[in-house]
Motif scaffolding. Structure first.
Motif, PDB file in Angstrom:
ATOM      1  N   GLU A 147      28.722  -7.661 -13.998  1.00  0.00           N
ATOM      2  CA  GLU A 147      29.529  -6.497 -14.373  1.00  0.00           C
ATOM      3  C   GLU A 147      28.683  -5.423 -15.040  1.00  0.00           C
ATOM      4  N   VAL A 148      27.812  -5.824 -15.965  1.00  0.00           N
ATOM      5  CA  VAL A 148      27.036  -4.839 -16.727  1.00  0.00           C
ATOM      6  C   VAL A 148      26.038  -4.108 -15.834  1.00  0.00           C
ATOM      7  N   PHE A 149      25.357  -4.843 -14.958  1.00  0.00           N
ATOM      8  CA  PHE A 149      24.303  -4.248 -14.145  1.00  0.00           C
ATOM      9  C   PHE A 149      24.768  -3.892 -12.736  1.00  0.00           C
ATOM     10  N   ASP A 150      26.066  -4.004 -12.464  1.00  0.00           N
ATOM     11  CA  ASP A 150      26.612  -3.669 -11.142  1.00  0.00           C
ATOM     12  C   ASP A 150      25.841  -4.381 -10.037  1.00  0.00           C
ATOM     13  N   ALA A 151      25.514  -5.628 -10.277  1.00  0.00           N
ATOM     14  CA  ALA A 151      24.735  -6.409  -9.315  1.00  0.00           C
ATOM     15  C   ALA A 151      25.669  -7.153  -8.370  1.00  0.00           C
ATOM     16  N   ASP A 152      25.434  -6.997  -7.075  1.00  0.00           N
ATOM     17  CA  ASP A 152      26.264  -7.685  -6.091  1.00  0.00           C
ATOM     18  C   ASP A 152      25.969  -9.179  -6.035  1.00  0.00           C
ATOM     19  N   GLN A 153      24.760  -9.559  -6.427  1.00  0.00           N
ATOM     20  CA  GLN A 153      24.336 -10.951  -6.318  1.00  0.00           C
ATOM     21  C   GLN A 153      23.661 -11.379  -7.610  1.00  0.00           C
ATOM     22  N   VAL A 154      24.196 -12.399  -8.255  1.00  0.00           N
ATOM     23  CA  VAL A 154      23.641 -12.937  -9.496  1.00  0.00           C
ATOM     24  C   VAL A 154      23.663 -14.455  -9.408  1.00  0.00           C
ATOM     25  N   ALA A 155      22.580 -15.086  -9.839  1.00  0.00           N
ATOM     26  CA  ALA A 155      22.524 -16.548  -9.845  1.00  0.00           C
ATOM     27  C   ALA A 155      21.747 -17.003 -11.078  1.00  0.00           C
ATOM     28  N   LEU A 156      22.174 -18.129 -11.636  1.00  0.00           N
ATOM     29  CA  LEU A 156      21.518 -18.728 -12.796  1.00  0.00           C
ATOM     30  C   LEU A 156      21.025 -20.106 -12.391  1.00  0.00           C
ATOM     31  N   LEU A 157      19.723 -20.342 -12.577  1.00  0.00           N
ATOM     32  CA  LEU A 157      19.109 -21.609 -12.200  1.00  0.00           C
ATOM     33  C   LEU A 157      18.619 -22.334 -13.437  1.00  0.00           C
ATOM     34  N   LEU A 158      18.961 -23.619 -13.551  1.00  0.00           N
ATOM     35  CA  LEU A 158      18.551 -24.450 -14.665  1.00  0.00           C
ATOM     36  C   LEU A 158      17.936 -25.741 -14.120  1.00  0.00           C
ATOM     37  N   PRO A 159      17.080 -26.379 -14.934  1.00  0.00           N
ATOM     38  CA  PRO A 159      16.460 -27.621 -14.471  1.00  0.00           C
ATOM     39  C   PRO A 159      17.501 -28.709 -14.225  1.00  0.00           C
ATOM     40  N   GLY A 160      17.325 -29.429 -13.108  1.00  0.00           N
ATOM     41  CA  GLY A 160      18.192 -30.545 -12.767  1.00  0.00           C
ATOM     42  C   GLY A 160      17.375 -31.740 -12.337  1.00  0.00           C
ATOM     43  N   ALA A 161      18.037 -32.699 -11.720  1.00  0.00           N
ATOM     44  CA  ALA A 161      17.341 -33.911 -11.304  1.00  0.00           C
ATOM     45  C   ALA A 161      16.289 -33.624 -10.232  1.00  0.00           C
ATOM     46  N   ALA A 162      16.561 -32.643  -9.375  1.00  0.00           N
ATOM     47  CA  ALA A 162      15.637 -32.316  -8.285  1.00  0.00           C
ATOM     48  C   ALA A 162      14.898 -31.012  -8.527  1.00  0.00           C
ATOM     49  N   GLY A 163      14.748 -30.612  -9.781  1.00  0.00           N
ATOM     50  CA  GLY A 163      14.083 -29.350 -10.103  1.00  0.00           C
ATOM     51  C   GLY A 163      15.097 -28.287 -10.461  1.00  0.00           C
ATOM     52  N   LEU A 164      14.691 -27.025 -10.299  1.00  0.00           N
ATOM     53  CA  LEU A 164      15.598 -25.925 -10.621  1.00  0.00           C
ATOM     54  C   LEU A 164      16.741 -25.882  -9.609  1.00  0.00           C
ATOM     55  N   GLU A 165      17.971 -25.796 -10.125  1.00  0.00           N
ATOM     56  CA  GLU A 165      19.154 -25.779  -9.288  1.00  0.00           C
ATOM     57  C   GLU A 165      20.061 -24.629  -9.704  1.00  0.00           C
ATOM     58  N   VAL A 166      20.774 -24.055  -8.736  1.00  0.00           N
ATOM     59  CA  VAL A 166      21.750 -22.996  -9.023  1.00  0.00           C
ATOM     60  C   VAL A 166      22.969 -23.638  -9.672  1.00  0.00           C
ATOM     61  N   VAL A 167      23.230 -23.270 -10.913  1.00  0.00           N
ATOM     62  CA  VAL A 167      24.343 -23.862 -11.659  1.00  0.00           C
ATOM     63  C   VAL A 167      25.526 -22.911 -11.785  1.00  0.00           C
ATOM     64  N   PRO A 213      10.421 -22.213 -21.640  1.00  0.00           N
ATOM     65  CA  PRO A 213      11.235 -21.834 -20.479  1.00  0.00           C
ATOM     66  C   PRO A 213      12.537 -22.623 -20.423  1.00  0.00           C
ATOM     67  N   VAL A 214      13.620 -21.916 -20.154  1.00  0.00           N
ATOM     68  CA  VAL A 214      14.950 -22.527 -20.086  1.00  0.00           C
ATOM     69  C   VAL A 214      15.453 -22.563 -18.649  1.00  0.00           C
ATOM     70  N   GLY A 215      15.213 -21.491 -17.898  1.00  0.00           N
ATOM     71  CA  GLY A 215      15.686 -21.406 -16.523  1.00  0.00           C
ATOM     72  C   GLY A 215      15.311 -20.067 -15.926  1.00  0.00           C
ATOM     73  N   LEU A 216      16.006 -19.685 -14.858  1.00  0.00           N
ATOM     74  CA  LEU A 216      15.757 -18.420 -14.170  1.00  0.00           C
ATOM     75  C   LEU A 216      17.073 -17.679 -13.978  1.00  0.00           C
ATOM     76  N   LEU A 217      17.001 -16.357 -14.136  1.00  0.00           N
ATOM     77  CA  LEU A 217      18.120 -15.476 -13.824  1.00  0.00           C
ATOM     78  C   LEU A 217      17.705 -14.621 -12.637  1.00  0.00           C
ATOM     79  N   VAL A 218      18.494 -14.630 -11.577  1.00  0.00           N
ATOM     80  CA  VAL A 218      18.184 -13.901 -10.353  1.00  0.00           C
ATOM     81  C   VAL A 218      19.320 -12.930 -10.077  1.00  0.00           C
ATOM     82  N   LEU A 219      18.978 -11.669  -9.794  1.00  0.00           N
ATOM     83  CA  LEU A 219      19.999 -10.677  -9.476  1.00  0.00           C
ATOM     84  C   LEU A 219      19.435  -9.630  -8.539  1.00  0.00           C
ATOM     85  N   SER A 220      20.321  -8.813  -7.989  1.00  0.00           N
ATOM     86  CA  SER A 220      19.928  -7.784  -7.029  1.00  0.00           C
ATOM     87  C   SER A 220      18.982  -6.789  -7.692  1.00  0.00           C
ATOM     88  N   ALA A 221      17.830  -6.572  -7.070  1.00  0.00           N
ATOM     89  CA  ALA A 221      16.816  -5.701  -7.678  1.00  0.00           C
ATOM     90  C   ALA A 221      17.245  -4.241  -7.687  1.00  0.00           C
TER      91      ALA A 221
END
Length: 283
Positions: A147-167, A213-221
């Motif tokens: 909402e704040v950045f008017d991003a059409d695509q946002v994903a949050l990735l955190l460590p899981g059993a198989a590595g970084l996963e989209v949560v 490092p906690v995770g990754l935040l991915v959004l539309s550039a």
């Protein structure tokens, strides 16, 4: 583009209305008075559609001014030299007015955006002290960033059993190809970069708390670029703190539950042992 078109249409409509009012009485109006009245459509165009709409409004106003209000009427011929001066001054002043009004509109829009960012940051700070479940917290975080950045695509990735996963995600989910470009290959050493990194239309921000490092935040550039990197980094820091606090709280609850279960088991074993020893003692 739609805003520019809407602003241009509004300016032309205002210009047509004012022209219709002034034509019957133009013999009683001076050239300077007509020019001042034709300032109004330009301002309307800039306010409604931005600087480009203002330029189009100036061009239209220039032609209307020459065609209807500078003798000889209904021609683009400019007779006296002072009429050329009037047209030149009108064009120059209207371009300046368009630039100033567009700058004021941009400043107001920036102030509104910063105010909204501050409100959302307060909301994220509030999440730091709330006891929300992790899944609900993650959904709120990605929705807020979208909402704040008017991003059409946002994903949050955190460590899981198989590595970084989209949560958690907002908008279209990341495709397999996008995930391959974002995530390092297995066994590949990568350096920790807390700043945003652009990758094929996506902006990847490392989430870190206390330099960990906690995770990754991915959004539309393209959406994030118009707001700048600093607000995004500030949001990322708050998100990392909120996620880490919730994870630590959940871990603490699990540890406490395990201790209580162990203590209960110990108590039950002690009680059973006492009940068994009592009959044996009597025998």
């Amino acid at each position: 583009m739609k805003r520019t078109a809407a602003g241009t249409v509004a300016a032309l409509a205002t210009m047509a209305a004012l022209t219709a009012v002034m034509i019957p009485i133009r013999s009683h109006l001076s050239i300077a008075t007509t020019a001042l009245v034709l300032v109004i459509p330009v301002v309307v165009g800039v306010v409604a559609g931005g600087f480009l709409a203002g330029i189009l409004s100036v061009a239209a106003g220039f032609l209307v001014y020459d065609f209807f209000f500078i003798p000889p009427y209904l021609t683009l011929w400019v007779g006296a030299p002072q009429n050329w001066t009037a047209l030149g001054v009108y064009g120059a002043v209207m371009l300046l007015v368009s630039r100033v009004v567009a700058g004021l509109n941009s400043a107001k829009a920036e102030a509104r955006r910063q105010g909204r960012e501050i409100e959302e940051l307060f909301g994220l700070s509030h999440l730091l002290v709330e006891d929300k479940p992790l899944d609900i917290l993650l959904s709120v975080l990605v929705a807020t960033v979208s909402e704040v950045f008017d991003a059409d695509q946002v994903a949050l990735l955190l460590p899981g059993a198989a590595g970084l996963e989209v949560v958690a995600s907002a908008g279209p989910p990341l495709s397999a190809a996008q995930l391959r470009r974002i995530l390092p290959a297995a066994g590949q050493l990568v350096s920790f970069n807390p700043g945003p990194v652009q990758s094929d239309g996506l902006l990847v921000v490392a989430l870190a708390a206390a330099a960990r490092p906690v995770g990754l935040l991915v959004l539309s550039a393209d959406a994030a670029a118009q707001y700048g990197r600093k607000p995004l980094l500030l949001f990322a820091n708050h998100i990392a703190l909120a996620v880490e606090r919730t994870q630590l709280r959940d871990q603490a609850l699990q540890s406490r539950l395990a201790e209580e279960v162990a203590q209960l088991a110990k108590t039950l074993v002690g009680a059973v042992s006492h009940d068994l020893r009592a009959p044996l003692t009597r025998i």
